[in-house]
Design an enzyme around this catalytic site. Structure first.
Site, PDB file in Angstrom:
ATOM      1  N   GLU A 187       0.849  -1.176   0.000  1.00 46.70           N
ATOM      2  CA  GLU A 187       0.000   0.000   0.000  1.00 46.70           C
ATOM      3  C   GLU A 187       0.897   1.243   0.000  1.00 46.70           C
ATOM      4  O   GLU A 187       2.010   1.216   0.527  1.00 46.70           O
ATOM      5  CB  GLU A 187      -0.852  -0.041   1.280  1.00 46.70           C
TER       6      GLU A 187
ATOM      7  N   CYS B 183      -4.474  -3.489   3.661  1.00 49.21           N
ATOM      8  CA  CYS B 183      -4.118  -3.081   5.021  1.00 49.21           C
ATOM      9  C   CYS B 183      -5.242  -3.291   6.040  1.00 49.21           C
ATOM     10  O   CYS B 183      -5.504  -4.403   6.464  1.00 49.21           O
ATOM     11  CB  CYS B 183      -3.618  -1.641   5.010  1.00 49.21           C
TER      12      CYS B 183
ATOM     13  N   LYS C  72      -9.719   0.584  -1.506  1.00 50.95           N
ATOM     14  CA  LYS C  72      -9.783   0.122  -0.122  1.00 50.95           C
ATOM     15  C   LYS C  72     -11.138   0.447   0.513  1.00 50.95           C
ATOM     16  O   LYS C  72     -11.568   1.592   0.537  1.00 50.95           O
ATOM     17  CB  LYS C  72      -8.646   0.783   0.660  1.00 50.95           C
TER      18      LYS C  72
END
Length: 265
Positions: A41, A143, A107
């Site tokens: 990321e 993440c 995300k």
């Protein structure tokens, strides 16, 4: 058998310099025989700096250069970048590009935790994504998504054999242990391979963190559908190589049919 690589790097504030790292590590991954290389990321720019000033659409120069790097190496590249969201914020976007074409994932779960508020500058995505690359069906996560097991089981329901998790994990007491535990747990939840590639610890290259921005702790790892660690990196920059056999997923699911046995959700 599919060989993959995880490029645990320290990305900096300069997107052009970070592209140099992508080119260097992609070439090394291809030389090692990998068909897929996963970057963290925020490969485009590290957290702790303005993201809006570097955000570009997927047809912009940064993503175009990543595509060129993938084409030159002949492998699939996955790298975290930032794209404009249209409301003054950006989206935290994972670009996957290579011989099988392009895919993107924005995300979904934003890191509003441990004193950091990602949603101030980043807009959430909404769609789950499974794509095909390097002979595998790959589910996409980023993440903080790692803390939400239902995302992983839903990706498995959609046929994912491998779930990749590029990350820039926040530092702090116990956080590296949590990272390792969560990656193994999500592999067991979904009975898929999980490849979690984090930013290396910046202090290993002489950069001391400032503020609460999540800039990485290292510890990238690849875990099998039975929860066993296949390969694991230290905390500094490293190119991690792992071989995955998707034929092992079926026997694991026969012994541990958690997806079939669910009664809730």
């Amino acid at each position: 058998m599919t060989r993959i690589a995880l490029a645990q790097i320290v990305s900096g504030p300069d997107p052009a310099r970070n592209l140099d790292l992508v080119a260097e590590q992609t070439a090394a991954a291809a030389a090692a025989g990998a068909g897929l290389v996963i970057f963290p990321e925020a490969t485009m720019r590290c957290f702790g700096r303005s993201l809006a000033e570097v955000a570009e659409p997927l047809d912009g120069p940064w993503a175009t250069r990543v595509r060129e790097i993938a084409r030159e190496a002949g492998i699939t590249v996955a790298a975290g970048m930032f794209t404009p969201a249209g409301d003054g914020r950006v989206t935290n976007t994972l670009l996957i590009t290579g011989p099988d074409g392009d895919a993107r994932y924005d995300k979904v779960h934003l890191f509003d935790a441990f004193g950091f508020t990602e949603s101030r500058t980043v807009a959430p995505g909404e769609d789950l994504v499974v794509t095909e690359a390097a002979g595998l069906r790959i589910g996409l996560a980023v993440c903080y998504d790692l803390r939400f097991p239902e995302l992983f089981t839903r990706l498995a329901d959609r046929g994912a054999q491998l779930i990749m998790v590029p990350a820039s994990w926040g530092a702090g007491p116990g956080k590296l242990d949590q990272w390792r535990l969560l990656v193994r747990a999500r592999a067991l939840d979904s009975t898929t391979f999980v490849a979690a590639c984090g930013q290396a610890d910046p202090s290993t290259v002489g950069i001391e963190p400032v503020g609460t921005a999540p800039t990485g702790v290292g510890g990238s790892l690849v875990v099998g559908p039975d929860g066993a660690v296949i390969a694991e990196a230290g905390i500094g920059p490293e190119l991690l190589i792992a071989d995955l056999d998707p034929d092992t997923i079926g026997p694991v699911r026969e012994q541990l049919p958690v997806l079939a046995n669910r009664r809730l959700g």
